[in-house]
Design a protein around this motif. Structure first.
Motif, short mmCIF file in Angstrom:
data_model
loop_
_atom_site.label_atom_id
_atom_site.label_comp_id
_atom_site.label_asym_id
_atom_site.label_seq_id
_atom_site.Cartn_x
_atom_site.Cartn_y
_atom_site.Cartn_z
N VAL A 3 38.03 17.53 -3.08
CA VAL A 3 36.70 18.12 -3.21
C VAL A 3 36.59 18.71 -4.61
O VAL A 3 37.52 19.38 -5.09
N ALA A 4 35.47 18.45 -5.26
CA ALA A 4 35.18 19.06 -6.56
C ALA A 4 34.09 20.10 -6.37
O ALA A 4 33.05 19.81 -5.78
N LEU A 5 34.34 21.32 -6.81
CA LEU A 5 33.34 22.38 -6.80
C LEU A 5 32.79 22.51 -8.21
O LEU A 5 33.55 22.64 -9.16
N MET A 6 31.47 22.47 -8.32
CA MET A 6 30.83 22.62 -9.62
C MET A 6 30.03 23.91 -9.63
O MET A 6 29.29 24.19 -8.68
N TRP A 7 30.19 24.68 -10.69
CA TRP A 7 29.53 25.97 -10.87
C TRP A 7 28.85 25.90 -12.22
O TRP A 7 29.49 25.61 -13.23
N LEU A 19 28.89 34.59 -21.78
CA LEU A 19 28.97 33.95 -20.47
C LEU A 19 30.18 33.03 -20.40
O LEU A 19 30.91 33.02 -19.41
N LEU A 20 30.44 32.27 -21.46
CA LEU A 20 31.60 31.40 -21.50
C LEU A 20 32.89 32.21 -21.37
O LEU A 20 33.78 31.87 -20.58
N ALA A 21 33.01 33.30 -22.11
CA ALA A 21 34.20 34.15 -22.04
C ALA A 21 34.36 34.72 -20.63
O ALA A 21 35.48 34.76 -20.09
N TRP A 22 33.27 35.15 -20.01
CA TRP A 22 33.32 35.70 -18.66
C TRP A 22 33.84 34.63 -17.69
O TRP A 22 34.73 34.91 -16.88
N ALA A 23 33.28 33.42 -17.77
CA ALA A 23 33.70 32.34 -16.85
C ALA A 23 35.18 32.01 -17.03
O ALA A 23 35.90 31.82 -16.05
N ARG A 24 35.65 31.96 -18.26
CA ARG A 24 37.05 31.64 -18.52
C ARG A 24 37.99 32.73 -17.99
O ARG A 24 39.12 32.44 -17.61
N ASP A 25 37.53 33.96 -17.98
CA ASP A 25 38.37 35.08 -17.52
C ASP A 25 38.47 35.19 -16.00
O ASP A 25 39.31 35.95 -15.50
N GLN A 26 37.64 34.47 -15.26
CA GLN A 26 37.63 34.60 -13.81
C GLN A 26 38.82 33.90 -13.18
O GLN A 26 39.04 32.72 -13.41
N GLU A 27 39.58 34.65 -12.41
CA GLU A 27 40.71 34.07 -11.67
C GLU A 27 40.29 33.87 -10.24
O GLU A 27 39.54 34.68 -9.68
N LEU A 28 40.76 32.80 -9.64
CA LEU A 28 40.45 32.50 -8.25
C LEU A 28 41.59 32.99 -7.37
O LEU A 28 42.72 33.18 -7.83
N ALA A 29 41.31 33.19 -6.08
CA ALA A 29 42.31 33.69 -5.14
C ALA A 29 43.53 32.77 -5.07
O ALA A 29 44.64 33.22 -4.83
N GLU A 30 43.32 31.48 -5.28
CA GLU A 30 44.42 30.53 -5.39
C GLU A 30 44.08 29.54 -6.49
O GLU A 30 42.92 29.38 -6.86
N ALA A 31 45.09 28.89 -7.02
CA ALA A 31 44.88 27.98 -8.14
C ALA A 31 44.41 26.61 -7.66
O ALA A 31 45.00 26.05 -6.73
N LEU A 59 37.01 27.35 0.42
CA LEU A 59 37.69 27.29 -0.87
C LEU A 59 37.21 28.43 -1.76
O LEU A 59 36.04 28.81 -1.70
N PRO A 60 38.10 28.96 -2.61
CA PRO A 60 37.68 30.03 -3.51
C PRO A 60 36.68 29.51 -4.54
O PRO A 60 36.85 28.41 -5.07
N GLU A 61 35.63 30.25 -4.78
CA GLU A 61 34.61 29.86 -5.76
C GLU A 61 34.43 30.95 -6.79
O GLU A 61 34.69 32.12 -6.51
N LEU A 62 33.97 30.56 -7.96
CA LEU A 62 33.66 31.56 -8.98
C LEU A 62 32.52 32.44 -8.48
O LEU A 62 31.56 31.93 -7.87
#
Length: 82
Positions: A3-7, A19-31, A59-62
């Motif tokens: 499955v591909a999740l697109m945000w 916004l780009l920096a914020w998105a890159r800094d977001q960690e998900l509950a699992e990789a 699944l974990p989402e941003l």
């Protein structure tokens, strides 16, 4: 099944870099198996993550970014590999 999740989010005027920096800094509950980040004209940021599971899998989402960084609500899609 993969499955591909697109945000995708559109930055508020002049805040595309933030916004780009914020998105890159977001960690998900699992990789995810894979994660890629893209930009597009109009200060848009797209993050795609790939996972094992089905469309209905939990699944974990941003999360949504801070409201002041965006020009509109975040768009999200789920795609299943066929």
């Amino acid at each position: 099944m993969t499955v591909a999740l697109m945000w995708e989010a559109k930055a508020a005027g002049g805040r595309g870099g933030e916004l780009l920096a914020w998105a890159r800094d977001q960690e998900l509950a699992e990789a995810p198996q894979r994660r890629e980040t893209y930009t597009a004209p109009g200060d848009r940021v797209l993050v795609i993550t790939w996972w094992s599971g089905g469309l209905s899998a939990k699944l974990p989402e941003l999360p949504d970014p801070p409201e002041e960084l965006t020009a509109r609500p975040v768009h999200r899609w789920r795609f299943e590999q066929v």
